[in-house]
Each structure stands twice: as C-alpha cells, then as structure tokens.
Design a protein around this motif. Structure first.
Motif, PDB file in Angstrom:
ATOM      1  N   PHE A   1       0.807  -1.213   0.000  1.00 57.42           N
ATOM      2  CA  PHE A   1       0.000   0.000   0.000  1.00 57.42           C
ATOM      3  C   PHE A   1       0.844   1.269   0.000  1.00 57.42           C
ATOM      4  N   ALA A   2       2.158   1.138  -0.209  1.00 57.86           N
ATOM      5  CA  ALA A   2       3.012   2.317  -0.252  1.00 57.86           C
ATOM      6  C   ALA A   2       2.608   3.232  -1.395  1.00 57.86           C
ATOM      7  N   ASN A   3       2.184   2.639  -2.479  1.00 57.53           N
ATOM      8  CA  ASN A   3       1.747   3.398  -3.633  1.00 57.53           C
ATOM      9  C   ASN A   3       0.226   3.328  -3.704  1.00 57.53           C
ATOM     10  N   GLU A   4      -0.438   4.472  -3.601  1.00 61.21           N
ATOM     11  CA  GLU A   4      -1.895   4.482  -3.566  1.00 61.21           C
ATOM     12  C   GLU A   4      -2.510   3.856  -4.811  1.00 61.21           C
ATOM     13  N   GLU A   5      -1.820   3.982  -5.933  1.00 64.12           N
ATOM     14  CA  GLU A   5      -2.365   3.422  -7.163  1.00 64.12           C
ATOM     15  C   GLU A   5      -2.344   1.902  -7.133  1.00 64.12           C
ATOM     16  N   GLN A   6      -1.455   1.325  -6.327  1.00 65.25           N
ATOM     17  CA  GLN A   6      -1.379  -0.120  -6.249  1.00 65.25           C
ATOM     18  C   GLN A   6      -2.351  -0.685  -5.217  1.00 65.25           C
ATOM     19  N   ALA A   7      -2.871   0.170  -4.343  1.00 62.54           N
ATOM     20  CA  ALA A   7      -3.724  -0.309  -3.262  1.00 62.54           C
ATOM     21  C   ALA A   7      -4.942  -1.084  -3.755  1.00 62.54           C
ATOM     22  N   PRO A   8      -5.709  -0.565  -4.739  1.00 66.93           N
ATOM     23  CA  PRO A   8      -6.866  -1.339  -5.203  1.00 66.93           C
ATOM     24  C   PRO A   8      -6.470  -2.707  -5.746  1.00 66.93           C
ATOM     25  N   GLN A   9      -5.337  -2.786  -6.450  1.00 66.01           N
ATOM     26  CA  GLN A   9      -4.910  -4.067  -6.993  1.00 66.01           C
ATOM     27  C   GLN A   9      -4.567  -5.038  -5.866  1.00 66.01           C
ATOM     28  N   CYS A  10      -3.921  -4.523  -4.840  1.00 69.39           N
ATOM     29  CA  CYS A  10      -3.570  -5.367  -3.709  1.00 69.39           C
ATOM     30  C   CYS A  10      -4.823  -5.841  -2.987  1.00 69.39           C
ATOM     31  N   GLY A  11      -5.776  -4.921  -2.824  1.00 70.83           N
ATOM     32  CA  GLY A  11      -7.035  -5.296  -2.189  1.00 70.83           C
ATOM     33  C   GLY A  11      -7.746  -6.375  -2.967  1.00 70.83           C
ATOM     34  N   SER A  12      -7.698  -6.250  -4.297  1.00 68.47           N
ATOM     35  CA  SER A  12      -8.327  -7.258  -5.141  1.00 68.47           C
ATOM     36  C   SER A  12      -7.660  -8.610  -4.973  1.00 68.47           C
ATOM     37  N   ARG A  13      -6.315  -8.596  -4.894  1.00 67.51           N
ATOM     38  CA  ARG A  13      -5.600  -9.861  -4.712  1.00 67.51           C
ATOM     39  C   ARG A  13      -5.962 -10.501  -3.371  1.00 67.51           C
ATOM     40  N   LYS A  14      -6.070  -9.662  -2.351  1.00 71.22           N
ATOM     41  CA  LYS A  14      -6.433 -10.187  -1.034  1.00 71.22           C
ATOM     42  C   LYS A  14      -7.840 -10.776  -1.045  1.00 71.22           C
ATOM     43  N   ASN A  15      -8.771 -10.075  -1.706  1.00 71.10           N
ATOM     44  CA  ASN A  15     -10.141 -10.569  -1.786  1.00 71.10           C
ATOM     45  C   ASN A  15     -10.197 -11.889  -2.536  1.00 71.10           C
ATOM     46  N   ASN A  16      -9.432 -11.966  -3.616  1.00 71.28           N
ATOM     47  CA  ASN A  16      -9.405 -13.201  -4.395  1.00 71.28           C
ATOM     48  C   ASN A  16      -8.831 -14.353  -3.578  1.00 71.28           C
ATOM     49  N   ALA A  17      -7.793 -14.057  -2.825  1.00 75.35           N
ATOM     50  CA  ALA A  17      -7.186 -15.096  -1.994  1.00 75.35           C
ATOM     51  C   ALA A  17      -8.152 -15.567  -0.919  1.00 75.35           C
ATOM     52  N   ALA A  18      -8.890 -14.619  -0.323  1.00 71.73           N
ATOM     53  CA  ALA A  18      -9.865 -14.978   0.714  1.00 71.73           C
ATOM     54  C   ALA A  18     -10.990 -15.817   0.129  1.00 71.73           C
ATOM     55  N   ALA A  19     -11.448 -15.436  -1.079  1.00 66.65           N
ATOM     56  CA  ALA A  19     -12.516 -16.193  -1.732  1.00 66.65           C
ATOM     57  C   ALA A  19     -12.044 -17.601  -2.089  1.00 66.65           C
ATOM     58  N   ALA A  20     -10.803 -17.705  -2.538  1.00 66.39           N
ATOM     59  CA  ALA A  20     -10.256 -19.015  -2.888  1.00 66.39           C
ATOM     60  C   ALA A  20     -10.163 -19.908  -1.652  1.00 66.39           C
ATOM     61  N   ARG A  21      -9.726 -19.325  -0.536  1.00 63.56           N
ATOM     62  CA  ARG A  21      -9.641 -20.099   0.703  1.00 63.56           C
ATOM     63  C   ARG A  21     -11.028 -20.538   1.164  1.00 63.56           C
ATOM     64  N   ALA A  22     -11.990 -19.625   1.076  1.00 62.11           N
ATOM     65  CA  ALA A  22     -13.359 -19.966   1.477  1.00 62.11           C
ATOM     66  C   ALA A  22     -13.907 -21.100   0.620  1.00 62.11           C
ATOM     67  N   SER A  23     -13.577 -21.070  -0.675  1.00 60.54           N
ATOM     68  CA  SER A  23     -14.016 -22.136  -1.577  1.00 60.54           C
ATOM     69  C   SER A  23     -13.396 -23.474  -1.185  1.00 60.54           C
ATOM     70  N   ARG A  24     -12.125 -23.452  -0.818  1.00 65.70           N
ATOM     71  CA  ARG A  24     -11.464 -24.690  -0.386  1.00 65.70           C
ATOM     72  C   ARG A  24     -12.078 -25.206   0.915  1.00 65.70           C
ATOM     73  N   VAL A  25     -12.349 -24.292   1.831  1.00 63.61           N
ATOM     74  CA  VAL A  25     -12.973 -24.675   3.099  1.00 63.61           C
ATOM     75  C   VAL A  25     -14.331 -25.326   2.850  1.00 63.61           C
ATOM     76  N   LEU A  26     -15.090 -24.722   1.936  1.00 64.03           N
ATOM     77  CA  LEU A  26     -16.427 -25.236   1.639  1.00 64.03           C
ATOM     78  C   LEU A  26     -16.363 -26.643   1.033  1.00 64.03           C
ATOM     79  N   ARG A  27     -15.408 -26.864   0.145  1.00 61.86           N
ATOM     80  CA  ARG A  27     -15.258 -28.204  -0.444  1.00 61.86           C
ATOM     81  C   ARG A  27     -14.887 -29.233   0.622  1.00 61.86           C
ATOM     82  N   LEU A  28     -14.021 -28.847   1.543  1.00 58.91           N
ATOM     83  CA  LEU A  28     -13.620 -29.756   2.611  1.00 58.91           C
ATOM     84  C   LEU A  28     -14.787 -30.040   3.556  1.00 58.91           C
ATOM     85  N   VAL A  29     -15.596 -29.028   3.814  1.00 59.60           N
ATOM     86  CA  VAL A  29     -16.779 -29.206   4.655  1.00 59.60           C
ATOM     87  C   VAL A  29     -17.727 -30.216   4.001  1.00 59.60           C
TER      88      VAL A  29
END
Length: 287
Positions: free
Chosen positions: A8-36
């Motif tokens: 987040f040092a560069n404000e222009e990169q912040a949205p991209q980083c947030g998107s990557r984090k959201n994607n990673a969280a969604a991917a983890r949630a999907s894996r959790v759901l499959r395991l459940v």
C-alpha cells in the motif's frame, strides 16, 4: 517494512492489492467449503450427526484435519465460508454452530430464491432455472426434474413459487404469513429471549400485531414509516395475511396473534425456571 506496507506504499497499487487479497480470501473460502462438503459426506460425520442430521463444526474439524488446517482451527472461518456462498449444498445452523448437507429440495429452493432475487423482472423461466449449473448435478438423478422442482417450490418454506412455468416471488400475503410463522416457530423462539418474554407477558400468549410489526419490521418486510397509524396499517395487513395460517390464530378485532400449539421453552431458555405454555388452552382465555 511489512508485505502489506509495501503493497500500500503506492496508492495506485492499493486497489490491486485489495483485489488480490479478496481473491485469496474467496479461494480459501471455496477450499474450506469443499472440505466441509467432503467431511459431511463421510461415514464419520454420519456416525456423530444429531437427530436432525447436523454435525457440530468442531467435530467436523476433528473428522477432517485438513479442514482444521485450512480454517486455522476457527469455527468462524468455516461459518463465513458457508455464508459466502448461499448456493452451496451446505446448510448452516449458526446459533448452534452446526452443519449438514442440504436436501435436494432445499437446494432447489435456495437457488431459485437467489435467481429470482437477481432477476431484473423478479421472475425466471422454470426451464432456465433447471438449466442452471448449480442445479443440473442436483437433479440429474430425478426422473422428472421439472416436477421435482415444482414440488420443492410449493413447500411452505419456499419464498418463491411456480406460476405458468415462471418462477416468481410468493404473493405478499403468503410472504407475510411465512415470515410470521417462522418468527413464532420453536426454532426461532428458542434463541429470541425478547420475543419469548413478550409472549409470556401477554395474556394467553396473544401478541399484539402492532408490537410485532414495529419490532420485527426487517424480518416481516414492513416498510418503516413515520405516520401516526403506520403500525396499525401494517398490523392489519399482517392480520389479513394470517387468516389462513394453520399454525397461528389471529384476532382481527384486537389485532393480536397467538400460536395454536403452546410453546414450551427449553430449560436453558427459561433460565432454569419451569416454562409455562405461551397460549391459552382450548376454551381458555383467547387473544
């Protein structure tokens, strides 16, 4: 400098980083759901399921160690993963932190409700619903998928119905009836101390509809209004909707509602005290 700080040092990169984090969280949630889902299908889960077919989340993590690792041992992480995907074939009882697989009929209803809600016109052709990738695997073993879907959506718990091969929201009156019956159901009352207390205070368990509409406007779909008679108008509409209920009895003159079958609070809900029925016995004082 941490990875997050660098990102987040560069404000222009912040949205991209947030998107990557959201994607990673969604991917983890999907894996959790499959395991459940896999854990719930196991013989170990079947062996420890309760009378309603639910298995506690903590037991599921013990059954499948990979699930525990993926969720970091957190029941909240598993709860969030299930809530994130309402189309999943897993049913959550959040109050008791337990899970079970949805029945095919429940899955049809949940997906149909989501599809109708997302439709601009508020309705979806039945054929289009049946062709949904979320339902194809669920209905592939049914000899008559359309007939099965129709029967599932005719259930009292369904928020949508089929009319002339179109899936649409239930009429307003039926929606109100369904919502009120759910509010006054054993399952809801067990966890709603405010409503239990109000029922106990009302003679014969006759609950004023104006009170119910004002306190539970979100659950009933009542539009907030500042008008002097807004509560009375909503109560009159709800009273009319409940005329055909097999579970609730309404008094149109007093604008009250009571359960036809008395509610007996569990010992823990009654704080150790003996629980009295919240409706009058036949021939007793009515609402």
């Amino acid at each position: 400098e941490s990875e997050d700080d660098a990102c987040f040092a560069n404000e222009e990169q912040a949205p991209q980083c947030g998107s990557r984090k959201n994607n990673a969280a969604a991917a983890r949630a999907s894996r959790v759901l499959r395991l459940v889902s896999k854990a719930l299908k196991s013989s170990e889960a079947a062996a420890c399921a309760d009378a309603e077919g639910f298995v506690s989340i903590t037991k599921l993590m013990r059954i499948r160690q990979q699930l525990q690792r993926e969720a970091f041992g957190s029941t909240q992480a598993i709860t969030s993963a299930v809530e994130l995907d309402p189309r999943a074939a897993v049913r959550l009882d959040k109050n008791h932190r337990r899970l079970r697989l949805k029945t095919p009929a429940e899955l049809v209803r949940s997906i149909a409700e989501l599809e109708v809600e997302a439709s601009p016109g508020g309705h979806v052709p039945l054929g289009e619903l049946l062709s949904s990738k979320h339902l194809r695997s669920c209905l592939r073993r049914e000899a008559d998928p359309a007939g099965f879907a129709r029967a599932a959506l005719e259930d009292k718990d369904s928020a949508v119905v089929v009319s002339d091969n179109m899936v649409m929201r239930r009429p307003r009156g039926l929606q109100l009836q369904r919502a009120a019956e759910m509010l006054l159901s054993d399952e809801h009352l067990e966890h709603d101390s405010r409503l239990r207390a109000k029922l106990a205070d009302c003679a014969g368990g006759a609950l004023p509809l104006t009170w119910l509409c004002s306190r539970y406007m979100d659950r009933l779909g009542v539009t907030p209004s500042s008008g002097a008679r807004s509560a009375e108008v909503s109560a009159a509409e709800l009273c009319q909707a409940l005329q055909g209920s097999a579970r609730l009895d309404v008094d149109s003159r007093r604008l009250t509602v009571r359960r036809i079958q008395a509610y007996q609070a569990p010992a823990f809900a009654a704080s150790g005290a003996a629980a009295a029925p919240t409706t009058a016995p036949p021939g007793g004082q009515g609402g």
